[in-house]
Design a protein around this motif. Structure first.
Motif, PDB file in Angstrom:
ATOM      1  N   GLU A  63       0.832  -1.207   0.000  1.00  0.00           N
ATOM      2  CA  GLU A  63       0.000   0.000   0.000  1.00  0.00           C
ATOM      3  C   GLU A  63       0.866   1.256   0.000  1.00  0.00           C
ATOM      4  O   GLU A  63       0.533   2.252  -0.651  1.00  0.00           O
ATOM      5  CB  GLU A  63      -0.929  -0.022   1.209  1.00  0.00           C
ATOM      6  N   ILE A  86       2.199   1.893  -3.587  1.00  0.00           N
ATOM      7  CA  ILE A  86       1.161   2.492  -4.437  1.00  0.00           C
ATOM      8  C   ILE A  86       0.944   3.947  -4.061  1.00  0.00           C
ATOM      9  O   ILE A  86       0.878   4.836  -4.922  1.00  0.00           O
ATOM     10  CB  ILE A  86      -0.163   1.705  -4.310  1.00  0.00           C
ATOM     11  N   TRP A  87       0.841   4.225  -2.766  1.00  0.00           N
ATOM     12  CA  TRP A  87       0.614   5.594  -2.295  1.00  0.00           C
ATOM     13  C   TRP A  87       1.791   6.494  -2.634  1.00  0.00           C
ATOM     14  O   TRP A  87       1.616   7.653  -3.025  1.00  0.00           O
ATOM     15  CB  TRP A  87       0.376   5.573  -0.780  1.00  0.00           C
ATOM     16  N   ALA A 107       2.638  -4.692  -5.249  1.00  0.00           N
ATOM     17  CA  ALA A 107       2.169  -3.375  -5.689  1.00  0.00           C
ATOM     18  C   ALA A 107       2.416  -3.168  -7.179  1.00  0.00           C
ATOM     19  O   ALA A 107       1.556  -2.628  -7.886  1.00  0.00           O
ATOM     20  CB  ALA A 107       2.869  -2.284  -4.873  1.00  0.00           C
ATOM     21  N   ARG A 127      -0.241  -4.923  -9.044  1.00  0.00           N
ATOM     22  CA  ARG A 127      -1.512  -4.187  -8.987  1.00  0.00           C
ATOM     23  C   ARG A 127      -1.511  -3.035  -9.978  1.00  0.00           C
ATOM     24  O   ARG A 127      -2.506  -2.805 -10.680  1.00  0.00           O
ATOM     25  CB  ARG A 127      -1.755  -3.644  -7.578  1.00  0.00           C
ATOM     26  N   LEU A 128      -0.409  -2.308 -10.043  1.00  0.00           N
ATOM     27  CA  LEU A 128      -0.337  -1.180 -10.964  1.00  0.00           C
ATOM     28  C   LEU A 128      -0.368  -1.667 -12.406  1.00  0.00           C
ATOM     29  O   LEU A 128      -1.030  -1.051 -13.265  1.00  0.00           O
ATOM     30  CB  LEU A 128       0.931  -0.365 -10.693  1.00  0.00           C
ATOM     31  N   ALA A 164      -3.903  -2.535 -13.233  1.00  0.00           N
ATOM     32  CA  ALA A 164      -4.710  -1.326 -13.402  1.00  0.00           C
ATOM     33  C   ALA A 164      -4.430  -0.668 -14.744  1.00  0.00           C
ATOM     34  O   ALA A 164      -5.342  -0.141 -15.395  1.00  0.00           O
ATOM     35  CB  ALA A 164      -4.424  -0.350 -12.264  1.00  0.00           C
ATOM     36  N   ASP A 175      -8.123   7.230  -3.375  1.00  0.00           N
ATOM     37  CA  ASP A 175      -7.885   6.389  -4.548  1.00  0.00           C
ATOM     38  C   ASP A 175      -6.417   6.501  -4.969  1.00  0.00           C
ATOM     39  O   ASP A 175      -6.074   7.114  -5.973  1.00  0.00           O
ATOM     40  CB  ASP A 175      -8.812   6.808  -5.691  1.00  0.00           C
ATOM     41  N   HIS A 176      -5.555   5.891  -4.186  1.00  0.00           N
ATOM     42  CA  HIS A 176      -4.120   6.007  -4.433  1.00  0.00           C
ATOM     43  C   HIS A 176      -3.703   5.276  -5.699  1.00  0.00           C
ATOM     44  O   HIS A 176      -2.730   5.667  -6.349  1.00  0.00           O
ATOM     45  CB  HIS A 176      -3.348   5.462  -3.230  1.00  0.00           C
ATOM     46  N   LEU A 177      -4.430   4.241  -6.055  1.00  0.00           N
ATOM     47  CA  LEU A 177      -4.069   3.484  -7.259  1.00  0.00           C
ATOM     48  C   LEU A 177      -4.298   4.327  -8.510  1.00  0.00           C
ATOM     49  O   LEU A 177      -3.464   4.319  -9.425  1.00  0.00           O
ATOM     50  CB  LEU A 177      -4.874   2.190  -7.333  1.00  0.00           C
ATOM     51  N   SER A 178      -5.398   5.080  -8.563  1.00  0.00           N
ATOM     52  CA  SER A 178      -5.627   5.946  -9.724  1.00  0.00           C
ATOM     53  C   SER A 178      -4.566   7.030  -9.810  1.00  0.00           C
ATOM     54  O   SER A 178      -4.090   7.360 -10.899  1.00  0.00           O
ATOM     55  CB  SER A 178      -7.022   6.582  -9.650  1.00  0.00           C
ATOM     56  N   LEU A 225      -1.494   5.430 -11.159  1.00  0.00           N
ATOM     57  CA  LEU A 225      -1.647   5.161 -12.580  1.00  0.00           C
ATOM     58  C   LEU A 225      -1.540   6.451 -13.388  1.00  0.00           C
ATOM     59  O   LEU A 225      -0.919   6.473 -14.461  1.00  0.00           O
ATOM     60  CB  LEU A 225      -2.990   4.476 -12.838  1.00  0.00           C
TER      61      LEU A 225
END
Length: 297
Positions: A15, A18-19, A249, A252-253, A256, A276-279, A282
């Protein structure tokens, strides 16, 4: 220090990666332009020919707000433009442009988180950042043949100066020069990612919406004393768990990115993106400093 169980370390690392991905990508740009590139803080740099709202920035600047706010001055003009101000993690602080100023000249204050000073007379708007390092990117319409002289005058109408200079007062003591980490692309794949993130957290006060994750990162030593995280101090199990978390991570990216469809919002203000750290990651991966549609001139 006592570390959490390895599975919790792995989840936190995933996490946190990603953040923090957008933070490191933005630092990559700052490092190349200022630390390694030699451009000063607080001065617009103009590069390339303007390419319109969807093209790359044709002007940029970085501000260090630790000592005092800065004032952005824009000219009176009929030419469409926008100057976007973004936090160190790429979240947009605000937009100053022909759409918001109606083409009028003005002075706009850009302040660090927690700044409590008095807003002086003559300031049209205040943009309050959530990080003490911020970036500015400028865009305008392409230059038509025969208007180069007019365009040069337009460009010269933009300026940046510390608040003390705007007020005609003596400058406060300068903030200490950071020990900037050397940028290495491979840091994104290794535990050194968190050493750079740890340094950058010194410019990022803890925000309510991020407090829980920041506490979890602090539990593995990241952000406790920014700039002092040492991967070599971790026990072997914790180091391996962080490496596995980074791999999780990155997967996950990648997923996405594969699932992303044009038109999906990946950039915006902190309020718009929320948790929404993943957006946000991305957006930094595929279109760093892209403007949200509503900000276009």
């Amino acid at each position: 220090m006592a570390f959490p169980p390895v599975e919790e370390i792995r989840r936190t690392a995933a996490e946190g990666w990603i953040w923090g991905f957008a933070l490191l990508q933005n630092y990559h740009v700052l490092y190349g332009q200022v630390v390694d590139g030699g451009a000063p803080f607080g001065a617009f740099q103009f590069v390339g020919a303007p390419a319109g709202p969807e093209g790359p920035p044709s002007a940029w600047a970085w501000l260090d707000l630790r000592a005092e706010p800065w004032v952005l001055t824009v000219p009176a003009t009929e030419r469409p433009y926008v100057v976007a101000v973004h936090d160190l993690d790429t979240s947009y602080v605000g937009f100053v442009g022909s759409g918001s100023t109606a083409g009028q000249a003005g002075h706009h204050l850009i302040a660090a988180p927690g700044w409590q000073g008095r807003v002086p007379d003559g300031i049209a708007a205040v943009l309050r950042a959530d990080t003490s390092l911020v970036g500015l990117t400028g865009r305008t319409a392409p230059v038509e043949a025969g208007t180069e002289t007019v365009f040069a005058a337009f460009r010269n109408g933009f300026g940046l100066r510390p608040l003390s200079d705007y007020l005609g007062r003596g400058a406060p003591d300068a903030a200490p020069e950071p020990a900037w980490p050397v940028w290495r692309e491979e840091y994104l794949d290794t535990i050194e990612f968190f050493a750079v993130l740890d340094f950058l957290l010194g410019f990022c006060p803890v925000l309510p919406m991020e407090a829980v994750l920041r506490e979890r990162l602090a539990a593995i030593g990241v952000g406790v004393k920014p700039g002092e995280f040492e991967p070599g101090d971790l026990h072997a199990g914790a180091e391996l768990a962080i490496e596995h978390g980074i791999a999780d991570a990155r997967e996950r990216l990648a997923q996405a990115r594969t699932a992303h469809r044009p038109g999906e919002a990946l950039v915006g203000t902190r309020e718009e993106l929320g948790a929404d750290h993943l957006s946000r990651a991305l957006g930094a991966a595929i279109g760093l400093h892209t403007l949200p549609g509503y900000a276009w001139f």
